[in-house]
Every structure is written in C-alpha cells, then in structure tokens.
Motif scaffolding. Structure first.
Motif, PDB file in Angstrom:
ATOM      1  N   ASN A 234     -20.802  68.139  53.699  1.00 38.76           N
ATOM      2  CA  ASN A 234     -20.799  66.697  54.000  1.00 38.76           C
ATOM      3  C   ASN A 234     -19.761  65.953  53.161  1.00 38.76           C
TER       4      ASN A 234
ATOM      5  N   SER B  22     -21.778  63.935  43.283  1.00 35.13           N
ATOM      6  CA  SER B  22     -21.511  62.757  44.115  1.00 35.13           C
ATOM      7  C   SER B  22     -20.030  62.577  44.418  1.00 35.13           C
TER       8      SER B  22
ATOM      9  N   LYS C 179     -19.864  62.362  53.180  1.00 33.47           N
ATOM     10  CA  LYS C 179     -20.413  61.806  54.413  1.00 33.47           C
ATOM     11  C   LYS C 179     -21.929  61.721  54.265  1.00 33.47           C
ATOM     12  N   ASP C 180     -22.588  61.146  55.252  1.00 35.51           N
ATOM     13  CA  ASP C 180     -24.044  61.071  55.246  1.00 35.51           C
ATOM     14  C   ASP C 180     -24.613  62.490  55.324  1.00 35.51           C
ATOM     15  N   MET C 181     -25.259  62.933  54.233  1.00 36.10           N
ATOM     16  CA  MET C 181     -25.751  64.305  54.167  1.00 36.10           C
ATOM     17  C   MET C 181     -26.812  64.593  55.213  1.00 36.10           C
ATOM     18  N   VAL C 182     -27.717  63.674  55.416  1.00 35.92           N
ATOM     19  CA  VAL C 182     -28.809  63.896  56.359  1.00 35.92           C
ATOM     20  C   VAL C 182     -28.267  64.037  57.775  1.00 35.92           C
ATOM     21  N   GLU C 183     -27.408  63.114  58.186  1.00 36.56           N
ATOM     22  CA  GLU C 183     -26.897  63.136  59.552  1.00 36.56           C
ATOM     23  C   GLU C 183     -25.976  64.330  59.804  1.00 36.56           C
ATOM     24  N   SER C 184     -25.123  64.676  58.830  1.00 38.45           N
ATOM     25  CA  SER C 184     -24.223  65.818  59.019  1.00 38.45           C
ATOM     26  C   SER C 184     -25.014  67.124  59.083  1.00 38.45           C
TER      27      SER C 184
ATOM     28  N   ARG D  82     -28.525  59.904  45.912  1.00 45.40           N
ATOM     29  CA  ARG D  82     -28.371  58.975  47.041  1.00 45.40           C
ATOM     30  C   ARG D  82     -29.717  58.632  47.689  1.00 45.40           C
TER      31      ARG D  82
ATOM     32  N   VAL E 100     -31.916  60.428  49.258  1.00 47.86           N
ATOM     33  CA  VAL E 100     -32.221  61.022  50.561  1.00 47.86           C
ATOM     34  C   VAL E 100     -32.887  62.392  50.392  1.00 47.86           C
TER      35      VAL E 100
ATOM     36  N   ASP F 290     -35.678  62.976  52.749  1.00 52.91           N
ATOM     37  CA  ASP F 290     -35.195  63.115  54.130  1.00 52.91           C
ATOM     38  C   ASP F 290     -34.635  64.518  54.377  1.00 52.91           C
TER      39      ASP F 290
END
Length: 401
Positions: free
Chosen positions: A224, A274, A317-322, A355, A357, A360
C-alpha cells in the motif's frame, strides 16, 4: 503470585480450533503451556489424519525449545516446521502472544521439508541442491503428475542478513514452482529469532517446505505505497550488516527525517512504517524498510542495501482498501476463498496501529479466513520484500496458481 498475575491479564486465556472446507485445521492459544498445546495438536492431527503441521509462535509466550520438545513428545509422528513471529494472524484476526498450528490432512496435502543451517557461511549452491533433493523426494512420494500442483514455503531467520541470497537460491532450484514465505521475528526485540523443525531448534537457518495438493490455490502479494519524487541516494553503508550511514552525503537519520518532515530524535519504528522507502527493480517498486536508528544516526534495514542504491520516499495508500481490493481479485480468480496462509510484514501492523485502522485490517483478515504470522520480511518468488502482505489462497473450485 501466579494467581494474581493471571487475574491481572486484560483478557482471559483462550484456545480455539477452526476447520476449513479444504481440510486444513488451525489451532491457536495464548496459554503459555507448550505441553497442553502439543497435546491439542496431537489430538487434532489424529482426528483429521494430518501428516504435517506449520507452527508459528511468539517467544514472549513460549520458549522455542520447550515447544519443540513438547511437539516431539506428544505428537512424535507429526512432521512440523515453523518459526518465531512478530505477531500472529489467527482465525480471530491479528493477535500477539499466541501459538498457532496449521495442520495439513494427508488426504489432500503431501509435504516434505528440509532445514538449511549456518546461512552466514553457507554456499548458495548447497541451498539449491537441497531444493532439488526435496523435489525428488516429493516426486517419489506422490508421483510425477501430482507434483504439478505444488507450491513452496520458506521460513528464514529474520536477523540473518541472508534473505535475498537464500530466496534467490531456493527459487533457482524450484523451476516453475511458486515460492512464498516469511522471515522469522522476535516481537520487535531484534535479538534472536528461532526456527523449529522436527525436534530441532536453530537460528541462522532456513526451512524449505514443498507441498503438493489437489486443492486449487493462488499465490499473490499486495502492498500500500506509491513512490514520490523525493530521492535518497546511499552514499555510505555497511552492506554486510544492512546499515546505511549516509544518504546524499549527509547523516542517514538526519537526511531521512528531513525528507519526511520529522525531527531525527523522534524517529521510531512507527515513523519508518508510516514513511517507507522503495527501490525500483525491473520497472517495479519494492519496499526497503528501515528497521531502527542507531545512536550515531545510522539506520539498519530489513533488506539488503549498498552504496549507490537510489531510494524513493513512498506515500502510503489506504491500507484497508488496497488490501480489500487485492483479496477481491484473489476471490474472483479462485471463485471463492476458503483459507489464506498469509505472511504480513510487522511494519504493516505498526502502520495500521498508527493510522488507527488496526481493527479494520484485523476484521478484513478474519472475514477472509487469513491465518499466518507477522514477519521481519516476506518472500515472493525470487524476491525478498518488506512492508508487503504475501499469501497463498486456497479455493474449492477450478485450480489456479
């Protein structure tokens, strides 16, 4: 005193058993009792007729030698291989301070393994030779036709400075067999990692496992981050120990901190997680994660590094979405995910916490049946990676790789 300590734990001790449609079974516990765990493993192995087990464990919970002795005593007929971790991925999600065993039923999985000792002084030809010998052994066990559906796992001492060479040597001997794996961790202590295999406990070593199966599978990786135009050129380093002393002819910590907008004195593993750095290889970017800062401002890396290497500061990038997108792609390819054996960089775990998440990501792993451990580096085909999730997904329909 023991009773008082037990009452002070924030969560109760738990053990669980999860069976999957493909036949695999996962056992986990945070009870610091290797004998009880080994007995549970032996009972489950008998129930599903398992011939092999993958074992991952926190050294903060259990000492490797004690676990190895317990498995040898209470499950003597069960071949096993595994390593210490930097966190675990259980059927309940991301955890720390656990033991985890994945049992492979003999009806659908055939596994052979070998341990390579003394990586720091071992020739790479010897490792390739071990792989070729394992392939011959597997061919005898299952027949030439069935070895077409084979994958390879490797577990490597995450403090050996040898992962790149070992991964390359293993891949060289595998021909077209896909390879993935993880570097053993020690809960971010950076002191000693341990590997266990059939009664042996070692460091400075690697374990190679070849597994043939009729279950459809797909090997994949995801990360990500995207590179920026901010460059760091290694101008002084100790390549043998993966230490960078200077970037752009300036103290390494000071130059890195200036590039990401942080005061050098406040750099921590969270900072490095990060604000990753990446290197371009063959047109693709790979993470070269920083492990820690030393008192003199030099930086230790999880991956090989050398003078002249050009690194780019990466933007996460957004870790959850990727990660969700990658898992959806795998699900579409397999026609459904039954189980994923995953190797997740510890820096992703730290970054997820930073972050906010973490829950999540943990839930995403739970609903997609991910089981595995937090690593000090990931292996994928011929590459040693950082800040990446590599995995092998098992399905139930049309075979895929």
């Amino acid at each position: 005193m023991k009773e008082r300590r037990r009452k002070c734990r924030r969560t109760p001790l738990t053990s669980s058993r999860t069976r999957y449609a493909c036949g695999l079974s996962a056992l986990t516990t945070d009870e610091p009792d290797p004998v009880a765990f080994a007995r549970a493993v032996a009972t489950e192995a008998a129930a599903i007729d398992a011939g092999f087990a993958l074992v991952f464990f926190s050294q903060s919970l259990v000492e490797a030698g004690a676990l190895s002795r317990a498995l040898s005593a209470y499950a003597p007929g069960l071949h096993h291989a595994g390593c210490s971790t930097a966190g675990e991925i259980t059927p309940q999600g991301l955890e720390e301070g656990h033991m985890l065993a994945m049992l492979l039923p003999s009806a659908s999985f055939t596994a052979v393994s070998a341990m390579v000792d003394n990586l720091s002084s071992s020739g790479m030809d010897r490792i390739t030779g071990e792989v070729e010998a394992l392939r011959r052994t597997l061919r005898v066990r299952v027949g030439g036709e069935r070895t077409r559906n084979t994958f390879a796992l490797c577990f490597i001492d995450g403090l050996s400075y040898a992962e790149e060479a070992v991964s390359s040597a293993i891949h060289w001997g595998l021909d077209d067999i896909p390879l993935l794996g993880g570097s053993a961790g020690d809960d971010l202590k950076f002191e000693t990692t341990r590997l266990i295999s059939n009664g042996r406990v070692t460091s400075d070593s690697a374990i190679i496992v070849l597994i043939a199966t009729e279950i459809p599978f797909h090997v994949f990786k995801t990360d990500n981050f995207v590179p920026t135009d901010e460059k760091l050129v290694v101008t002084a380093s100790d390549a043998d120990h993966r230490i960078v002393r200077e970037f752009n002819a300036t103290n390494a910590a000071e130059e890195y901190a200036a590039s990401v907008g942080i005061v050098p004195q406040t750099l921590t593993p969270l900072s490095f997680a990060s604000h990753p750095v990446v290197v371009k290889v063959g047109g693709e970017y790979y993470c070269r994660s920083i492990q820690r800062m030393h008192a003199d401002g030099s930086l230790s890396f999880f991956c090989a590094i050398d003078d002249g290497v050009v690194l780019s500061i990466a933007q996460p990038k957004d870790m959850v979405e990727s990660t969700r997108a990658a898992l959806r792609e795998v699900e579409a390819r397999l026609g459904g995910i039954d189980l994923i054996l995953g190797f997740d960089c510890v820096l992703r775990r730290l970054d997820a916490r930073n972050r906010q998440v973490f829950r999540d990501i943990s839930e995403l792993y739970r609903v997609n049946n991910v089981v595995g451990f937090g690593t000090y580096g990931e292996q994928y085909r011929s590459m040693h990676l950082n800040q990446t999730f590599t995995g092998i997904a098992f399905g139930e329909r049309q075979a895929a790789e």
